[in-house]
Scaffold this motif. Structure first.
Motif, PDB file in Angstrom:
ATOM      1  N   GLY A 214       0.791  -1.222   0.000  1.00 35.40           N
ATOM      2  CA  GLY A 214       0.000   0.000   0.000  1.00 35.40           C
ATOM      3  C   GLY A 214       0.825   1.275   0.000  1.00 35.40           C
ATOM      4  O   GLY A 214       0.271   2.374   0.053  1.00 35.40           O
ATOM      5  N   TYR A 215       2.144   1.158  -0.093  1.00 35.65           N
ATOM      6  CA  TYR A 215       3.012   2.339   0.011  1.00 35.65           C
ATOM      7  C   TYR A 215       2.724   3.347  -1.090  1.00 35.65           C
ATOM      8  O   TYR A 215       2.630   3.007  -2.270  1.00 35.65           O
ATOM      9  CB  TYR A 215       4.478   1.916  -0.051  1.00 35.65           C
ATOM     10  N   ASP A 216       2.604   4.600  -0.702  1.00 36.14           N
ATOM     11  CA  ASP A 216       2.373   5.713  -1.628  1.00 36.14           C
ATOM     12  C   ASP A 216       3.513   6.709  -1.425  1.00 36.14           C
ATOM     13  O   ASP A 216       3.663   7.268  -0.332  1.00 36.14           O
ATOM     14  CB  ASP A 216       1.023   6.374  -1.334  1.00 36.14           C
ATOM     15  N   ASN A 217       4.316   6.937  -2.472  1.00 34.55           N
ATOM     16  CA  ASN A 217       5.500   7.790  -2.304  1.00 34.55           C
ATOM     17  C   ASN A 217       5.169   9.279  -2.236  1.00 34.55           C
ATOM     18  O   ASN A 217       6.064  10.100  -2.045  1.00 34.55           O
ATOM     19  CB  ASN A 217       6.517   7.520  -3.415  1.00 34.55           C
ATOM     20  N   ILE A 218       3.912   9.631  -2.402  1.00 29.03           N
ATOM     21  CA  ILE A 218       3.507  11.031  -2.261  1.00 29.03           C
ATOM     22  C   ILE A 218       2.975  11.293  -0.855  1.00 29.03           C
ATOM     23  O   ILE A 218       3.424  12.204  -0.159  1.00 29.03           O
ATOM     24  CB  ILE A 218       2.446  11.407  -3.317  1.00 29.03           C
ATOM     25  N   THR A 219       2.039  10.469  -0.426  1.00 32.88           N
ATOM     26  CA  THR A 219       1.469  10.650   0.915  1.00 32.88           C
ATOM     27  C   THR A 219       2.318   9.997   1.998  1.00 32.88           C
ATOM     28  O   THR A 219       2.163  10.303   3.181  1.00 32.88           O
ATOM     29  CB  THR A 219       0.061  10.053   0.984  1.00 32.88           C
ATOM     30  N   LEU A 220       3.196   9.066   1.586  1.00 38.99           N
ATOM     31  CA  LEU A 220       3.985   8.247   2.501  1.00 38.99           C
ATOM     32  C   LEU A 220       3.108   7.380   3.410  1.00 38.99           C
ATOM     33  O   LEU A 220       3.526   6.976   4.489  1.00 38.99           O
ATOM     34  CB  LEU A 220       4.945   9.096   3.339  1.00 38.99           C
ATOM     35  N   HIS A 221       1.896   7.095   2.940  1.00 38.14           N
ATOM     36  CA  HIS A 221       1.085   6.106   3.636  1.00 38.14           C
ATOM     37  C   HIS A 221       1.750   4.737   3.500  1.00 38.14           C
ATOM     38  O   HIS A 221       2.348   4.427   2.475  1.00 38.14           O
ATOM     39  CB  HIS A 221      -0.321   6.039   3.027  1.00 38.14           C
ATOM     40  N   TYR A 222       1.679   3.924   4.528  1.00 31.95           N
ATOM     41  CA  TYR A 222       2.255   2.572   4.540  1.00 31.95           C
ATOM     42  C   TYR A 222       3.759   2.611   4.242  1.00 31.95           C
ATOM     43  O   TYR A 222       4.282   1.813   3.475  1.00 31.95           O
ATOM     44  CB  TYR A 222       1.529   1.662   3.539  1.00 31.95           C
ATOM     45  N   ASP A 223       4.444   3.528   4.888  1.00 30.24           N
ATOM     46  CA  ASP A 223       5.884   3.724   4.661  1.00 30.24           C
ATOM     47  C   ASP A 223       6.674   2.745   5.533  1.00 30.24           C
ATOM     48  O   ASP A 223       7.276   3.125   6.538  1.00 30.24           O
ATOM     49  CB  ASP A 223       6.252   5.177   4.973  1.00 30.24           C
ATOM     50  N   ILE A 224       6.678   1.491   5.118  1.00 27.17           N
ATOM     51  CA  ILE A 224       7.343   0.439   5.890  1.00 27.17           C
ATOM     52  C   ILE A 224       7.860  -0.622   4.932  1.00 27.17           C
ATOM     53  O   ILE A 224       7.238  -0.914   3.895  1.00 27.17           O
ATOM     54  CB  ILE A 224       6.371  -0.173   6.929  1.00 27.17           C
ATOM     55  N   ALA A 225       9.029  -1.189   5.246  1.00 27.74           N
ATOM     56  CA  ALA A 225       9.631  -2.213   4.399  1.00 27.74           C
ATOM     57  C   ALA A 225      10.481  -3.144   5.244  1.00 27.74           C
ATOM     58  O   ALA A 225      10.957  -2.786   6.326  1.00 27.74           O
ATOM     59  CB  ALA A 225      10.479  -1.569   3.297  1.00 27.74           C
TER      60      ALA A 225
END
Length: 372
Positions: A214-225
């Motif tokens: 679900g990562y979105d590089n604009i909103t940084l939602h789900y910023d996990i890896a």
């Protein structure tokens, strides 16, 4: 009012597939990752169509068969809607993968044990006192070694690193463990008349990685890896994993904590716009999501954290590093990772808030994506 809502939902769910399909709205040309939600009993969940949620389907089947629901099933059904806008989109608990959970629990005997807690916000931490801290090194042409380290992360098992999704680039080549002062080949400190040196740091190649879907590089939602190392590392006094909030009582304690001061650690930019040569740690406070939404004119979702960023703050280069919470874990005072550095103000320490990924909400995802 609650009973009316309950039976209104029941009517929608049992009338049939056609009505349920007609009720699903949204942009049909682009698949949007399901929103995060919290179930009625405070479990991490996703907002999905009820037909994608097995235990809700079972409840609907019982209702269709005129079978009496248990008190728990009744409560689940009463509180399962994600919003009043749709009567078919429910909050479905994310499942824990048992084998992944066992991999994480294998590290619990040594996780989160710190060497020294006498640190002050924004100051250098004691050498070797945060043995889970790692640096992500990138293959950047003509770069000085210090500038090749762009992000941080944490060791969570002998094979896996937890970091931010925006830190995952094709140029990521190695993970450095057991480091303190980047500019020196060997790290030593003198305590009284005794010199203490760390063992040599370890650079371990990256085997592969998993970025949250679900990562979105604009909103940084789900910023996990998750980053999987090419080999297992052996735990020692100076290389050991951080604790994760695997247990319900730990997560509840973090969520209900009335003293929300926590610590953030990293080698990021400090005064003078220069990256730090040594890891530093600052004390920060948990804020409400509304605070970040107001300050940054953005919309945070429930699996993000809003954290103070005035004077003491994370900064560029700290991305992927941990937000830490001291907790009596398995009978011993330890650090538990509660967040991941995601995005801060343009001028570090000069804004009022920063954004972190809420690790407590991603335990199911982590268990689903790690292996022995």
């Amino acid at each position: 009012m609650m009973e009316l809502r309950f039976w209104f939902l029941a009517i929608f769910l049992v009338l049939g597939e056609e009505l349920c399909l007609a009720d699903v709205s949204g942009n049909q040309t682009k698949e949007i990752y399901p929103e995060y939600c919290t179930t009625f009993d405070n479990k991490p969940g996703k907002c999905v169509d009820y037909r994608q949620c097995p235990y809700i389907l079972d409840i609907v089947a019982k209702m269709n068969a005129k079978v009496k629901l248990t008190p728990r099933e009744t409560e689940i059904f009463k509180h399962c809607l994600c919003s009043e806008k749709s009567k078919t989109i429910v909050c479905c608990e994310e499942s824990i993968n048992d084998s992944g959970l066992e991999v994480l629990r294998a590290s619990e005997p040594v996780c989160g044990v710190f060497g020294d807690n006498k640190v002050t916000g924004g100051n250098e931490i004691r050498m070797g006192s945060r043995p889970w801290m790692v640096l992500l090194k990138y293959d950047i042409q003509d770069a000085h070694e210090r500038t090749a380290f762009k992000c941080g992360g944490t060791l969570i098992t002998s094979r896996y690193i937890l970091t931010a999704a925006h830190c995952i680039l094709d140029s990521l080549i190695t993970i450095r463990l057991g480091e303190h002062k980047i500019s020196t080949e060997r790290d030593c400190e003198t305590y009284g008349s005794t010199e203490v040196c760390l063992p040599p740091y370890q650079d371990v190649s990256v085997e592969n990685y998993v970025v949250h879907e679900g990562y979105d590089n604009i909103t940084l939602h789900y910023d996990i890896a998750l980053v999987r190392l090419a080999r297992s590392v052996e735990f020692s006094k100076f290389i050991k994993p951080i604790c994760l909030p695997l247990h319900e009582e730990v997560r509840q304690s973090i969520w209900n904590n009335q003293r929300p001061n926590q610590k953030v650690t990293g080698w990021g930019i400090t005064e003078g716009d220069m990256p730090s040569d040594v890891p530093k740690e600052a004390s920060v406070r948990r804020l409400t999501l509304d605070q970040c939404n107001h300050d940054r004119n953005i919309s945070l979702i429930g699996n993000q954290l809003c954290v103070s960023a005035y004077q003491q703050d994370s900064c560029k280069g700290d991305s992927g590093g941990p937000l830490l919470f001291p907790y009596l874990y398995l009978g011993q005072q330890r650090f538990v990772q509660t967040g991941i550095v995601s995005k801060g103000p343009r001028d570090c320490g000069a804004g009022s808030s920063a954004i972190y990924t809420d690790v407590t909400r991603f335990v199911p995802w982590i268990t689903q994506n790690i292996r022995a």
